[in-house]
Scaffold this motif. Structure first.
Motif, PDB file in Angstrom:
ATOM      1  N   LEU A 153      -3.263   4.422  -1.905  1.00  0.00           N
ATOM      2  CA  LEU A 153      -4.462   4.878  -0.941  1.00  0.00           C
ATOM      3  C   LEU A 153      -4.975   6.232  -1.414  1.00  0.00           C
ATOM      4  O   LEU A 153      -3.896   6.992  -1.391  1.00  0.00           O
ATOM      5  N   MET A 160       0.855   5.175   0.588  1.00  0.00           N
ATOM      6  CA  MET A 160       0.095   6.264   1.200  1.00  0.00           C
ATOM      7  C   MET A 160       0.836   7.610   1.279  1.00  0.00           C
ATOM      8  O   MET A 160       2.085   7.689   1.474  1.00  0.00           O
ATOM      9  N   GLU A 210      -5.328   0.734   6.271  1.00  0.00           N
ATOM     10  CA  GLU A 210      -4.033   0.176   6.031  1.00  0.00           C
ATOM     11  C   GLU A 210      -3.755  -0.918   7.390  1.00  0.00           C
ATOM     12  O   GLU A 210      -3.084  -2.074   7.028  1.00  0.00           O
ATOM     13  N   HIS A 229      -5.061   5.443   7.269  1.00  0.00           N
ATOM     14  CA  HIS A 229      -4.285   4.933   8.102  1.00  0.00           C
ATOM     15  C   HIS A 229      -5.000   3.782   8.986  1.00  0.00           C
ATOM     16  O   HIS A 229      -4.648   2.418   8.960  1.00  0.00           O
ATOM     17  N   SER A 247       4.075  -1.413   3.628  1.00  0.00           N
ATOM     18  CA  SER A 247       3.398  -0.037   3.324  1.00  0.00           C
ATOM     19  C   SER A 247       4.422   0.917   2.833  1.00  0.00           C
ATOM     20  O   SER A 247       5.691   0.650   3.486  1.00  0.00           O
ATOM     21  N   ALA A 273       0.819  -1.325  -0.046  1.00  0.00           N
ATOM     22  CA  ALA A 273      -0.093  -0.096  -0.035  1.00  0.00           C
ATOM     23  C   ALA A 273       0.996   1.190  -0.092  1.00  0.00           C
ATOM     24  O   ALA A 273       1.718   1.433   0.598  1.00  0.00           O
ATOM     25  N   ARG A 327      -3.351  -4.795   7.051  1.00  0.00           N
ATOM     26  CA  ARG A 327      -2.084  -5.526   7.197  1.00  0.00           C
ATOM     27  C   ARG A 327      -2.467  -6.706   8.239  1.00  0.00           C
ATOM     28  O   ARG A 327      -2.013  -7.980   7.783  1.00  0.00           O
TER      29      ARG A 327
END
Ligand code: NAD
Length: 308
Positions: A97, A39, A50, A47, A66, A37, A54
């Motif tokens: 994201l 971001m 994510e 957040h 990430s 991911a 995970r």
């Protein structure tokens, strides 16, 4: 009328079990899926998303990594990060994201994704396959909306393959990863499809169309946008919105785009927030990283999960 609450948490549990079974069958070690991911900035909801991904990915044996970039990252930095993930054989699915800061063009970033790792089907090749009705990846959020609908149809004795034929499906919001692909999926089911956005709202015409919906999918990111007086009796209402709002105590809670209580009073069925679309979306996304791994590493074919 008492609305059925479509329980996304229970449905996502079933899907997770299905995914685990599938991973067993295709020998997880050989396929070795990994989801990455990216971001940019520090969005609260991104957040939270994510963290959930995970936990879920690692719980089924899918690696998760990430890449965090600062809110003022230049386009070259974001493009370099995508290039790195494209080239990394351990990464079989890439999620960008959102929201992205204004200096980054969503469309430009999407174009640089390796289309075989584009688990949200935002690369033009994958978006085109979706629009044509022959998807490689079905993006997780609209896929989840239709999976929840199908579960409800099954539980009420309707055939998901035909239940939407001749029905009016209204989709509020037309983002690349939710609203537009939801339109394509609804078209493929033989529905009469209406798309509304902020211009429909500004023209004062939103309720005119949402009141016609047999199925209403709302993905605008506007808390409580749709109230009970904007839907018809018996609507099936799917709420994609996840909006953090601060309560009086200062504590942040998540609410959807539907005004849940007033819409539930009229609905045949409704998805709650949290606990509706979100958990099913998470499983779907991890599964798409597995699908990416199969596409990239093996001669097996498992295809997208069927939509009905
Ligand atoms: P986005 O901001 O990219 O798109 C929102 C869309 O809604 C735009 O097309 C815009 O034109 C439209 N819109 C904005 N204001 C409107 C209004 N007043 N009336 C009608 N349409 C309006 O957002 P997105 O990524 O599509 O996400 C939408 C919402 O869904 C957000 O709350 C997001 O957090 C949530 N979301 C949830 C999941 C999940 O798994 N449940 C996944 C992705 C996004």
């Amino acid at each position: 009328m008492e609305a059925t609450i479509i329980d996304g948490v229970a449905i996502s549990r079933d899907l997770r079990a299905r995914l685990l079974g599938e991973l067993d069958a295709i020998h997880l070690a050989a396929v070795d899926p990994g989801l990455a991911a990216m971001m940019v900035g520090d969005d609260y909801a991104a957040h939270a998303y994510e963290r959930r991904l995970r936990r879920l990915a690692e719980s089924v044996g899918c690696r998760f990594q990430s890449e965090h970039l600062p809110a003022d990252a230049e386009p070259a930095e974001a493009l370099a990060t995508i290039g790195k993930l494209n080239a990394d054989p351990r990464v079989t699915g890439i999620l960008i994201l959102r929201p992205l800061p204004p200096q980054l063009s969503e469309v430009e970033l999407y174009e640089t994704l390796d289309s075989r790792k584009d688990v949200e089907a935002v690369h033009p090749a994958n978006a085109g396959l979706m629009a044509r009705g022959t998807p490689r990846f079905v993006p997780s959020t609209p896929a989840s909306c239709f999976w929840l609908l199908d579960e409800h149809f099954r539980q009420t004795g309707r055939d998901p393959a035909t239940a939407l034929r001749g029905k009016t499906v209204v989709i509020v919001g037309r983002s690349h990863n939710v609203g537009k692909p939801a339109v394509w999926l609804a078209l493929d089911r033989g529905a009469i499809v209406v798309s509304c956005d902020e211009y429909a709202a500004a023209a004062g015409r939103l309720a005119e169309f949402t009141r016609q919906a047999d199925v209403l999918i709302v993905a605008a990111g506007v808390p409580g946008l749709i109230t009970g007086d904007m839907v018809k009796d018996g609507v099936i209402a799917i709420d994609v919105g996840i909006n953090p709002v601060e309560g009086e105590s200062g504590k942040v809670r998540l609410v959807g785009d539907l005004d849940f209580d007033s819409v539930a009073q009229r609905a045949e069925a409704i998805t709650p927030v949290p606990g509706g679309v979100g958990p099913v979306t998470d499983v779907w996304l991890v599964r798409n990283a597995v699908l990416g791994a199969v596409i990239q590493r093996t001669t097996l074919t498992i295809g997208p999960w069927p939509q009905s």
